[in-house]
Design an enzyme around this catalytic site. Structure first.
Site, PDB file in Angstrom:
ATOM      1  N   SER A   1       0.838  -1.203   0.000  1.00  0.00           N
ATOM      2  CA  SER A   1       0.000   0.000   0.000  1.00  0.00           C
ATOM      3  C   SER A   1       0.875   1.257   0.000  1.00  0.00           C
TER       4      SER A   1
ATOM      5  N   GLU B   1     -14.275  10.625   0.081  1.00  0.00           N
ATOM      6  CA  GLU B   1     -14.866  11.528   1.077  1.00  0.00           C
ATOM      7  C   GLU B   1     -15.789  10.730   1.998  1.00  0.00           C
TER       8      GLU B   1
ATOM      9  N   ARG C   1      -4.453   0.235  -9.327  1.00  0.00           N
ATOM     10  CA  ARG C   1      -5.220  -1.026  -9.361  1.00  0.00           C
ATOM     11  C   ARG C   1      -4.457  -2.097 -10.122  1.00  0.00           C
TER      12      ARG C   1
ATOM     13  N   GLN D   1      -7.362 -36.413   1.964  1.00  0.00           N
ATOM     14  CA  GLN D   1      -7.880 -35.916   0.679  1.00  0.00           C
ATOM     15  C   GLN D   1      -8.521 -34.537   0.840  1.00  0.00           C
TER      16      GLN D   1
ATOM     17  N   GLU E   1      -9.571   1.088  -3.635  1.00  0.00           N
ATOM     18  CA  GLU E   1      -9.287   1.114  -5.083  1.00  0.00           C
ATOM     19  C   GLU E   1     -10.451   0.530  -5.874  1.00  0.00           C
TER      20      GLU E   1
HETATM   21  P1  TGC Z   1     -17.345   8.476 -15.671  1.00  0.00           P
HETATM   22  O1  TGC Z   1     -17.981   9.673 -15.072  1.00  0.00           O
HETATM   23  O2  TGC Z   1     -18.035   7.734 -16.755  1.00  0.00           O
HETATM   24  O3  TGC Z   1     -15.875   8.783 -16.252  1.00  0.00           O
HETATM   25  C1  TGC Z   1     -15.231   9.923 -15.908  1.00  0.00           C
HETATM   26  C2  TGC Z   1     -14.045  10.080 -16.837  1.00  0.00           C
HETATM   27  O4  TGC Z   1     -12.992   9.209 -16.388  1.00  0.00           O
HETATM   28  C3  TGC Z   1     -12.637   8.302 -17.431  1.00  0.00           C
HETATM   29  N1  TGC Z   1     -12.359   7.034 -16.760  1.00  0.00           N
HETATM   30  C4  TGC Z   1     -11.147   6.563 -16.555  1.00  0.00           C
HETATM   31  N2  TGC Z   1      -9.946   7.011 -16.922  1.00  0.00           N
HETATM   32  C5  TGC Z   1      -8.879   6.273 -16.544  1.00  0.00           C
HETATM   33  N3  TGC Z   1      -8.977   5.156 -15.824  1.00  0.00           N
HETATM   34  C6  TGC Z   1     -10.174   4.677 -15.428  1.00  0.00           C
HETATM   35  N4  TGC Z   1     -10.260   3.570 -14.680  1.00  0.00           N
HETATM   36  C7  TGC Z   1     -11.321   5.385 -15.798  1.00  0.00           C
HETATM   37  N5  TGC Z   1     -12.649   5.198 -15.575  1.00  0.00           N
HETATM   38  C8  TGC Z   1     -13.266   6.221 -16.175  1.00  0.00           C
HETATM   39  C9  TGC Z   1     -13.839   8.248 -18.341  1.00  0.00           C
HETATM   40  O5  TGC Z   1     -13.453   7.867 -19.631  1.00  0.00           O
HETATM   41  C10 TGC Z   1     -14.307   9.672 -18.283  1.00  0.00           C
HETATM   42  O6  TGC Z   1     -13.450  10.472 -19.088  1.00  0.00           O
HETATM   43  P2  TGC Z   1     -14.050  11.735 -19.888  1.00  0.00           P
HETATM   44  O7  TGC Z   1     -12.909  12.216 -20.730  1.00  0.00           O
HETATM   45  O8  TGC Z   1     -15.202  11.217 -20.684  1.00  0.00           O
HETATM   46  O9  TGC Z   1     -14.465  12.709 -18.841  1.00  0.00           O
HETATM   47  O10 TGC Z   1     -17.015   7.560 -14.505  1.00  0.00           O
HETATM   48  P3  TGC Z   1     -17.252   6.041 -14.514  1.00  0.00           P
HETATM   49  O11 TGC Z   1     -18.720   5.785 -14.679  1.00  0.00           O
HETATM   50  O12 TGC Z   1     -16.342   5.333 -15.454  1.00  0.00           O
HETATM   51  O13 TGC Z   1     -16.813   5.717 -13.022  1.00  0.00           O
HETATM   52  C11 TGC Z   1     -17.743   5.175 -12.153  1.00  0.00           C
HETATM   53  C12 TGC Z   1     -16.955   4.329 -11.172  1.00  0.00           C
HETATM   54  C13 TGC Z   1     -17.910   3.825 -10.106  1.00  0.00           C
HETATM   55  C14 TGC Z   1     -16.322   3.139 -11.906  1.00  0.00           C
HETATM   56  C15 TGC Z   1     -15.841   5.198 -10.547  1.00  0.00           C
HETATM   57  O14 TGC Z   1     -16.418   6.297  -9.952  1.00  0.00           O
HETATM   58  C16 TGC Z   1     -15.022   4.403  -9.575  1.00  0.00           C
HETATM   59  O15 TGC Z   1     -14.045   3.755  -9.946  1.00  0.00           O
HETATM   60  N6  TGC Z   1     -15.377   4.442  -8.241  1.00  0.00           N
HETATM   61  C17 TGC Z   1     -14.548   3.831  -7.213  1.00  0.00           C
HETATM   62  C18 TGC Z   1     -13.695   4.884  -6.586  1.00  0.00           C
HETATM   63  C19 TGC Z   1     -12.398   4.336  -6.089  1.00  0.00           C
HETATM   64  O16 TGC Z   1     -11.868   3.333  -6.544  1.00  0.00           O
HETATM   65  N7  TGC Z   1     -11.779   5.031  -5.180  1.00  0.00           N
HETATM   66  C20 TGC Z   1     -10.463   4.687  -4.717  1.00  0.00           C
HETATM   67  C21 TGC Z   1      -9.859   5.782  -3.898  1.00  0.00           C
HETATM   68  S1  TGC Z   1      -8.129   5.682  -3.753  1.00  0.00           S
HETATM   69  C22 TGC Z   1      -7.839   4.343  -2.812  1.00  0.00           C
HETATM   70  O17 TGC Z   1      -8.656   3.586  -2.476  1.00  0.00           O
HETATM   71  C23 TGC Z   1      -6.420   4.170  -2.463  1.00  0.00           C
HETATM   72  S2  TGC Z   1      -6.080   2.803  -1.491  1.00  0.00           S
HETATM   73  C24 TGC Z   1      -4.425   2.828  -1.757  1.00  0.00           C
HETATM   74  C25 TGC Z   1      -3.659   1.856  -1.033  1.00  0.00           C
HETATM   75  O18 TGC Z   1      -3.491   1.982   0.201  1.00  0.00           O
HETATM   76  O19 TGC Z   1      -3.100   0.956  -1.710  1.00  0.00           O
HETATM   77  P1  FAD Z   2     -19.181   3.020   0.004  1.00  0.00           P
HETATM   78  O1  FAD Z   2     -18.892   3.647  -1.291  1.00  0.00           O
HETATM   79  O2  FAD Z   2     -20.107   3.686   0.943  1.00  0.00           O
HETATM   80  O3  FAD Z   2     -19.735   1.540  -0.305  1.00  0.00           O
HETATM   81  C1  FAD Z   2     -20.407   0.756   0.719  1.00  0.00           C
HETATM   82  C2  FAD Z   2     -20.890  -0.548   0.092  1.00  0.00           C
HETATM   83  O4  FAD Z   2     -21.822  -0.267  -0.939  1.00  0.00           O
HETATM   84  C3  FAD Z   2     -19.767  -1.363  -0.571  1.00  0.00           C
HETATM   85  O5  FAD Z   2     -19.978  -2.731  -0.322  1.00  0.00           O
HETATM   86  C4  FAD Z   2     -19.965  -1.089  -2.046  1.00  0.00           C
HETATM   87  O6  FAD Z   2     -19.473  -2.125  -2.887  1.00  0.00           O
HETATM   88  C5  FAD Z   2     -21.468  -0.970  -2.127  1.00  0.00           C
HETATM   89  N1  FAD Z   2     -21.921  -0.204  -3.298  1.00  0.00           N
HETATM   90  C6  FAD Z   2     -21.552   1.020  -3.648  1.00  0.00           C
HETATM   91  N2  FAD Z   2     -22.175   1.410  -4.784  1.00  0.00           N
HETATM   92  C7  FAD Z   2     -22.976   0.358  -5.148  1.00  0.00           C
HETATM   93  C8  FAD Z   2     -23.883   0.120  -6.238  1.00  0.00           C
HETATM   94  N3  FAD Z   2     -24.093   1.037  -7.190  1.00  0.00           N
HETATM   95  N4  FAD Z   2     -24.521  -1.052  -6.290  1.00  0.00           N
HETATM   96  C9  FAD Z   2     -24.326  -1.992  -5.314  1.00  0.00           C
HETATM   97  N5  FAD Z   2     -23.484  -1.830  -4.264  1.00  0.00           N
HETATM   98  C10 FAD Z   2     -22.821  -0.671  -4.188  1.00  0.00           C
HETATM   99  N6  FAD Z   2      -9.200   6.461  -0.500  1.00  0.00           N
HETATM  100  C11 FAD Z   2      -8.404   7.441  -0.992  1.00  0.00           C
HETATM  101  O7  FAD Z   2      -8.873   8.353  -1.665  1.00  0.00           O
HETATM  102  N7  FAD Z   2      -7.068   7.431  -0.750  1.00  0.00           N
HETATM  103  C12 FAD Z   2      -6.478   6.455  -0.008  1.00  0.00           C
HETATM  104  O8  FAD Z   2      -5.250   6.468   0.177  1.00  0.00           O
HETATM  105  C13 FAD Z   2      -7.288   5.415   0.539  1.00  0.00           C
HETATM  106  N8  FAD Z   2      -6.740   4.461   1.333  1.00  0.00           N
HETATM  107  C14 FAD Z   2      -7.559   3.572   1.962  1.00  0.00           C
HETATM  108  C15 FAD Z   2      -7.031   2.706   2.927  1.00  0.00           C
HETATM  109  C16 FAD Z   2      -7.858   1.826   3.611  1.00  0.00           C
HETATM  110  C17 FAD Z   2      -7.288   0.935   4.665  1.00  0.00           C
HETATM  111  C18 FAD Z   2      -9.242   1.777   3.317  1.00  0.00           C
HETATM  112  C19 FAD Z   2     -10.147   0.816   4.028  1.00  0.00           C
HETATM  113  C20 FAD Z   2      -9.768   2.638   2.368  1.00  0.00           C
HETATM  114  C21 FAD Z   2      -8.948   3.543   1.693  1.00  0.00           C
HETATM  115  N9  FAD Z   2      -9.468   4.482   0.794  1.00  0.00           N
HETATM  116  C22 FAD Z   2      -8.683   5.461   0.258  1.00  0.00           C
HETATM  117  C23 FAD Z   2     -10.914   4.558   0.593  1.00  0.00           C
HETATM  118  C24 FAD Z   2     -11.482   3.485  -0.325  1.00  0.00           C
HETATM  119  O9  FAD Z   2     -11.163   3.752  -1.658  1.00  0.00           O
HETATM  120  C25 FAD Z   2     -12.999   3.453  -0.094  1.00  0.00           C
HETATM  121  O10 FAD Z   2     -13.210   2.845   1.177  1.00  0.00           O
HETATM  122  C26 FAD Z   2     -13.731   2.688  -1.182  1.00  0.00           C
HETATM  123  O11 FAD Z   2     -13.652   3.354  -2.414  1.00  0.00           O
HETATM  124  C27 FAD Z   2     -15.213   2.464  -0.819  1.00  0.00           C
HETATM  125  O12 FAD Z   2     -15.802   3.652  -0.393  1.00  0.00           O
HETATM  126  P2  FAD Z   2     -16.617   3.694   0.994  1.00  0.00           P
HETATM  127  O13 FAD Z   2     -15.753   3.100   2.044  1.00  0.00           O
HETATM  128  O14 FAD Z   2     -17.111   5.053   1.205  1.00  0.00           O
HETATM  129  O15 FAD Z   2     -17.821   2.669   0.771  1.00  0.00           O
END
Ligand code: TGC
Ligand code: FAD
Length: 387
Positions: free
Chosen positions: A95, A137, A247, A283, A367
């Site tokens: 991470s 957020e 990812r 087994q 992610e």
């Molecule tokens: P959409 O509104 O349709 O698209 C917006 C624009 O983004 C482009 N796009 C991408 N570009 C690059 N890579 C991707 N994976 C992309 N996905 C979409 C898309 O082409 C569009 O571009 P433009 O030019 O048309 O404006 O958005 P969507 O419908 O594709 O996205 C919806 C959804 C649910 C998939 C997206 O919101 C999503 O991935 N939600 C999850 C959020 C998430 O993963 N958060 C992670 C936070 S960081 C974290 O967790 C760090 S943990 C780190 C660690 O400790 O290891």
């Molecule tokens: P929510 O979005 O509230 O989701 C709750 C539940 O609803 C989940 O089971 C989800 O799958 C489900 N759900 C959501 N939408 C739908 C749908 N349309 N249909 C059916 N089910 C749905 N974020 C950062 O920006 N930067 C970081 O460095 C980072 N580090 C992290 C480290 C840790 C240890 C953890 C736990 C999280 C971290 N995150 C970070 C945040 C992480 O990316 C979010 O926790 C994740 O994206 C999910 O968001 P949420 O926790 O608000 O859950």
């Protein structure tokens, strides 16, 4: 009977170049000799082992895919192997590297000015400047389009208000890549520790990723100069583009965690005698071990092919979603099953399984949750957005 490597039954390693094999061996040695002796205690005490940062930097593990700026300029497969070996140690280590490399150095490299790259990247590669990435957020991380953090122009500066939640490295970071809504769309800013109104608060009580720092970030009228805005991207594709990089690495990481768990139970079941024979002679146990091997092999082939696609410039985000979903689910199921095979011994950090199992509960959520990635594939197949 030919003897195969129990953690690489298809000899996927033979598909790596000599350089890739050397990189894997170097990181594996670092993990075995330097990291693994620290990780169970670090997890138990909920401390990130800061002393490993200079060594990771020395090995070129930070920003490894970037050309120049003191970075190693390695290919995507090598970055994947780095993630795999680090996560064999602990998901918290991987991470740290994912966030520093893919979520902080990558956006500065991809969306920043030359001045910004010179200002931050060499020190980040050297581990002297640590970054964090603020997208999620408190009101819902799966839907970042509903962002409430704002940035408003004020002369040559920007004023940022809002908050971010669950931010890896938050309290140890010198800089934060913060995504905020502006009148012109979502933009990225580099906030610096010590800016007035910017505060990080560590989140305690985690039962997962305990050897990793996780924080909330709070912005109360933080004044950020235009020189700290990343000018070359606007809209959600900025942060989502970073997530694709991170990812991709996460598809590899859990392979390492699963290998650590399988290796442990293969040894354990050979030694443990129950009902007059080794546990491994049953087994029911062999079928479980075989199933783990099948799933690890599938994941290894999936990530390697994805890496080759990445290095050929042909990797699509939805392919990354499929591999992240498959490989994290694989590792979580294996870690849970290994925990069970270890019996009571499986509940302490003396064995790997429970630490990996608990860590992977975060990995399957961050992610993009498993459901988010399933819906990305559903949209790919049907053309219908079901979010
Ligand atoms: P959409 O509104 O349709 O698209 C917006 C624009 O983004 C482009 N796009 C991408 N570009 C690059 N890579 C991707 N994976 C992309 N996905 C979409 C898309 O082409 C569009 O571009 P433009 O030019 O048309 O404006 O958005 P969507 O419908 O594709 O996205 C919806 C959804 C649910 C998939 C997206 O919101 C999503 O991935 N939600 C999850 C959020 C998430 O993963 N958060 C992670 C936070 S960081 C974290 O967790 C760090 S943990 C780190 C660690 O400790 O290891
Ligand atoms: P929510 O979005 O509230 O989701 C709750 C539940 O609803 C989940 O089971 C989800 O799958 C489900 N759900 C959501 N939408 C739908 C749908 N349309 N249909 C059916 N089910 C749905 N974020 C950062 O920006 N930067 C970081 O460095 C980072 N580090 C992290 C480290 C840790 C240890 C953890 C736990 C999280 C971290 N995150 C970070 C945040 C992480 O990316 C979010 O926790 C994740 O994206 C999910 O968001 P949420 O926790 O608000 O859950």
């Amino acid at each position: 009977m030919a003897t195969l490597n129990p953690t690489d039954l298809f000899d996927v390693r033979s598909l790596l170049s000599e350089e890739e094999q050397m990189i894997q061996d170097t990181v594996a040695r670092f993990v075995d000799e330097r990291a693994l002796p620290l990780m169970p205690k670090a997890f138990d005490e909920a401390q990130f082992p800061m002393e490993l940062i200079p060594e990771m930097a020395e090995l070129g593990l930070l920003g490894s895919s970037i050309e120049g700026y003191g970075c190693a300029g390695l290919n995507g497969v090598s970055y994947g192997l780095i993630c795999q070996e680090l996560e064999r140690g602990d998901s918290g280590l991987r991470s740290f590297a994912s966030v520093q490399s893919s979520l902080c150095m990558h956006p500065i490299y991809a969306y920043g000015t030359e001045e910004q790259k010179q200002r931050w990247l060499p020190d980040m590669a050297a581990g002297k400047v640590i970054g964090c990435f603020g997208l999620t957020e408190p009101h819902g991380g799966s839907d970042p389009a509903n962002m409430k953090t704002t940035a408003k122009r004020d002369g040559d500066d920007w004023i940022i208000n809002g908050s971010k939640m669950w931010i890896t490295n938050g309290n140890i970071a010198d800089i934060a890549i913060v995504w905020a809504r502006t009148e012109e769309g979502i933009m990225g800013f580099v906030l610096e520790q010590g800016m007035t109104g910017f505060e990080a608060q560590e989140i305690h009580g985690k039962m997962s990723l305990r050897a990793s720092v996780t924080s909330g970030l709070f912005f109360d009228n933080v004044r950020v100069p235009e020189a700290n805005r990343l000018p070359n991207v606007k809209g959600l594709k900025g942060p989502l583009g970073c997530l694709t990089q991170a990812r991709y690495g996460i598809t590899w990481g859990p392979i390492g965690a699963a290998i650590a768990c399988l290796t442990e139970v293969v040894d354990y079941t050979a030694d443990r005698k129950l009902f007059g024979r080794p546990l491994a002679a049953n087994q029911a146990i062999q079928i479980r071990l075989a199933d783990m091997s099948r799933r690890i092999t599938t994941a290894q082939l999936l990530s390697l092919h994805l890496g080759r696609l990445k290095d050929a410039g042909k990797m699509a985000p939805s392919q990354v979603s499929l591999a992240k979903w498959n490989n994290v689910r694989m590792a979580l199921d294996i870690a849970r099953d290994c925990r069970d095979i270890l019996g009571g011994a499986g509940i302490t950090v003396e064995h790997n399984a429970i630490r990996h199992m608990l860590n992977l509960e975060s990995v399957i959520t961050y992610e993009g949750t498993e459901t988010v990635h399933q819906l990305v594939i559903g949209r790919e197949l049907t053309g219908i957005n079901a979010f």
